[in-house]
Scaffold this active site. Structure first.
Site, mmCIF file in Angstrom:
data_model
loop_
_atom_site.group_PDB
_atom_site.id
_atom_site.type_symbol
_atom_site.label_atom_id
_atom_site.label_comp_id
_atom_site.label_asym_id
_atom_site.label_seq_id
_atom_site.Cartn_x
_atom_site.Cartn_y
_atom_site.Cartn_z
ATOM 1 N N LEU A 43 1.081 -1.054 0.621
ATOM 2 C CA LEU A 43 0.159 0.216 0.245
ATOM 3 C C LEU A 43 0.685 1.640 -0.539
ATOM 4 O O LEU A 43 0.589 2.133 -0.727
ATOM 5 C CB LEU A 43 -0.783 0.270 1.414
ATOM 6 N N GLY A 44 1.987 1.389 0.496
ATOM 7 C CA GLY A 44 2.584 2.084 1.195
ATOM 8 C C GLY A 44 4.337 1.694 1.672
ATOM 9 O O GLY A 44 4.461 1.086 2.439
ATOM 10 N N GLY A 46 7.583 3.684 3.515
ATOM 11 C CA GLY A 46 9.205 5.372 2.976
ATOM 12 C C GLY A 46 10.147 4.920 4.372
ATOM 13 O O GLY A 46 10.006 3.458 4.136
ATOM 14 N N GLY A 47 10.732 5.756 4.616
ATOM 15 C CA GLY A 47 11.563 5.910 5.791
ATOM 16 C C GLY A 47 11.142 4.883 6.543
ATOM 17 O O GLY A 47 12.377 4.440 7.224
ATOM 18 N N PHE A 48 10.508 4.838 7.263
ATOM 19 C CA PHE A 48 10.230 3.811 8.752
ATOM 20 C C PHE A 48 9.961 2.432 7.830
ATOM 21 O O PHE A 48 9.968 1.844 9.657
ATOM 22 C CB PHE A 48 8.606 4.939 9.102
ATOM 23 N N GLY A 49 9.175 2.509 7.487
ATOM 24 C CA GLY A 49 8.985 0.809 6.927
ATOM 25 C C GLY A 49 7.994 0.132 5.869
ATOM 26 O O GLY A 49 7.610 1.893 4.649
ATOM 27 N N THR A 51 3.588 -0.378 4.343
ATOM 28 C CA THR A 51 2.539 -0.998 4.507
ATOM 29 C C THR A 51 1.740 -1.531 3.702
ATOM 30 O O THR A 51 1.866 -1.680 2.667
ATOM 31 C CB THR A 51 1.784 0.426 4.689
ATOM 32 N N LYS A 67 2.348 -3.062 8.937
ATOM 33 C CA LYS A 67 2.725 -2.642 8.972
ATOM 34 C C LYS A 67 3.560 -2.540 9.253
ATOM 35 O O LYS A 67 4.608 -3.337 10.364
ATOM 36 C CB LYS A 67 2.531 -1.049 10.164
ATOM 37 N N ASP A 165 1.521 13.335 13.378
ATOM 38 C CA ASP A 165 1.090 12.891 12.188
ATOM 39 C C ASP A 165 0.033 13.073 11.618
ATOM 40 O O ASP A 165 -0.279 12.242 10.384
ATOM 41 C CB ASP A 165 2.244 11.987 11.272
#
Length: 609
Positions: A43-44, A46-49, A51, A67, A165
């Site tokens: 689904l998406g 980024g820098g954190f992980g 989804t 996640k 956020d």
């Protein structure tokens, strides 16, 4: 197709034709995350992980969201500490989701390989970012957003949790009931991306986060700032973007002067909002944290029209002084037999009932009496006779919002009410003008402020010799329900074949349907059992009452509630073409300032002896 379960690969994988990922060679045959969760698609990331959408094989293949977080620490001791902090954060998220319906439930957490995972409830719907791409939000939508989300923020802040956020993509409108759900809390991200010595730093989105949060000092006021930024961007349809060189482009915020330019953007678009909402957004966006609202409850107090606050002064652009008291007095009806001296006619119509899927389950022929007022040039106003009676006003404990409660018995005397919302032809015949955006003689007049509706009633009364007025809120709901106790007078739900509303959303088990994006001619759909049309959808309708936050102390005799409330704000009922189905329920109520001029607000009139 599924996604390769190699933690560092997200390429498609077809389990029916091969068991090895064609990109990385990873074996995917029979593997599940946490020995239970089947990944369906990415689904998406980024820098954190990352989804993922997934299925829970241990729970009848229920949909869920996974996640995956990558701890940005090294060494066994640091990884162990990060896992322990992650577990603590997961427990906090679990407690939040279990105790508030607008926070996704945490179903599980686990470690696998070098990653940490959260499994959350799948919320069917779309984000406010997706809605924003369709069109900018109206003032009414922003007010409703605040009403929906501020209690959620107060709930999490009371439990010493900061979201960190808040932005349109982290606010989802749940499809089944139209409620806003707050997703993607930043706490788990923070645990996995920071060093153990700097737990206060790190999670924010540029364009939404205040300076103190970017410096590592997030507080509840930081979430409120982000909520204010979200409102400003939704109103202006202006998002921060990056140019070809990766530089931030933001027409809504001037970083050099630390100044928000949302009012300027609205002015460019020739959009005005009330001074009250403007002041709330300005205070949410104060640069210095101590100058902002310090709690969501404070914002709600202002939004809910603080009873101790004096009536706000007019903006320089306001064309005239706002009057809030009608020249004629609203009277309690003395008899249900209000029609005995009028030349009544009878009309027939079909009344249908639907089930939760929107399927018709019954249809009956009915009739009602009415009389006609001649307005000139062949234009008439049809007034339907409503018999007196008793009903339960408001929502039950299992339905609706707190503002619709407590449910209470009301006795209503008989009256006449407009068969339709006042049309543009009728309005022009009395007022000599037509403020509507969606032109058409048989469409409801819209963009009518409360005082203009009152003026229409006064002029109509003078012309006809009968006293016309807006309905009381109790009369409106009684007329809308027409003897029903279900959420809608059609039954358990509505469809776009029955009501003009935003059919992209559903209320019960019906399918998504048509969204017309404008008003429709009055009488385009079937009426209720009293023979009234468009009491659900098409356009909101003004009522006479002051706004009160709930029904504690409300009249029980059908009269308008004109005491102890805020006279600057009046009731709106019925929903509109612009709203999700839950807003069109018989019991749903919202309010607006008497000078609120919008393209989904209309009215209908009442006459009684």
């Amino acid at each position: 197709m599924q996604i390769c379960q190699n933690l560092h690969c997200s390429n498609p994988f077809n389990p029916d034709s091969n068991k090895f990922c064609m990109s990385c060679g990873h074996s995917n045959f029979g593997k599940l995350l946490g020995n239970r969760y089947r990944v369906l698609k990415l689904l998406g990331e980024g820098g954190f992980g990352k989804t993922y959408a997934a299925e829970d094989t241990g729970r009848f293949d229920d949909a869920c969201v996974i996640k995956q977080f990558f701890p940005q620490v090294s060494g066994t001791a640091a990884l162990t500490k990060a896992a322990e902090l992650f577990k603590q954060e997961a427990k906090r998220l679990f407690e939040l989701g279990e105790n508030h319906p607008q926070i996704p439930r945490l179903l599980a957490y686990f470690e696998q390989g070098s990653s940490l995972y959260l499994v959350q409830e799948f919320v069917q719907g779309q984000t406010l970012l997706a809605e924003l791409h369709q069109q900018a939000f109206s003032e009414e939508q922003i007010q409703q957003l605040l009403v929906d989300l501020l209690p959620v923020l107060q709930f999490i802040h009371d439990r010493n949790v900061i979201h960190r956020d808040i932005k349109p993509e982290n606010i989802m409108r749940r499809q089944k009931d139209g409620k806003l759900v707050l997703i993607d809390f930043g706490g788990a991200k923070q645990v996995t991306q920071t060093s153990l010595a700097r737990q206060a730093t790190g999670i924010y989105t540029i364009g939404y986060a205040p300076s103190e949060q970017m410096a590592g000092f997030a507080s509840p006021a930081s979430d409120l700032y982000a909520l204010g930024a979200t409102c400003a961007r939704l109103l202006t349809q202006s998002l921060a973007t990056q140019d070809a060189n990766g530089n931030l482009c933001d027409r809504l915020y001037d970083p050099y002067n630390a100044q928000w330019l949302w009012r300027e953007r609205l002015q460019e678009k020739d959009i005005t909002i009330s001074d009250e909402l403007g002041q709330i957004i300005d205070k949410l966006l104060k640069h210095v944290a101590r100058e902002r609202y310090q709690s969501a409850a404070e914002v709600l107090q202002d939004l809910n029209f603080n009873k101790a606050k004096v009536a706000p002064s007019l903006s320089p652009q306001s064309p005239k002084v706002i009057k809030v008291i009608p020249k004629f007095k609203s009277s309690l009806f003395q008899s249900s037999q209000v029609s005995n001296t009028l030349p009544l006619k009878t009309f027939e119509f079909d009344v249908i009932t639907v089930d939760t899927r929107g399927k018709e389950i019954s249809r009956n022929r009915s009739s009602a009496q009415f009389f006609e007022e001649e307005l000139g040039s062949g234009i008439t106003l049809e007034m339907v006779s409503i018999p007196g009676g008793k009903f339960m006003m408001g929502s039950s404990l299992k339905e609706g919002h707190e503002r619709e409660k407590p449910q209470h018995p009301v006795k209503v005397s008989g009256f006449f009410i407009g068969k339709y919302e006042v049309t543009q032809a009728q309005y022009k015949a009395i007022m000599g003008s037509n403020p509507s955006k969606f032109k058409g003689d048989t469409r409801p007049v819209e963009k009518v402020i409360w005082n203009e509706a009152i003026e229409f009633c006064e002029k109509l009364s003078h012309k006809t010799g009968r006293t016309y007025r807006l309905p009381s809120e109790a009369e409106w709901e009684y007329a809308c329900r027409a003897g029903t106790t279900t959420p809608f007078y059609f039954g358990e739900t509505i469809t776009s074949n029955l009501v003009n509303y935003d059919g992209n959303y559903v209320y019960a088990s019906e399918l998504q349907s048509n969204y017309r994006k404008q008003t429709t001619p009055v009488g385009s759909f079937l009426p209720n059992a009293f023979g009234l049309y468009d009491m659900h959808g098409n356009a909101w309708e003004w009522c006479e009452d002051y706004y009160h936050e709930n029904y504690q102390g409300a009249p029980m005799n059908g009269s308008a509630w004109l005491t102890a409330g805020d006279g600057i704000y009046r009731l709106l009922r019925g929903g509109s073409w612009y709203n999700v189905p839950s807003y069109c329920r018989s019991a749903n109520r919202i309010c607006a300032g008497v000078d609120n001029r919008n393209l989904y607000i209309s009215f209908r009139v009442v006459f009684s002896k």
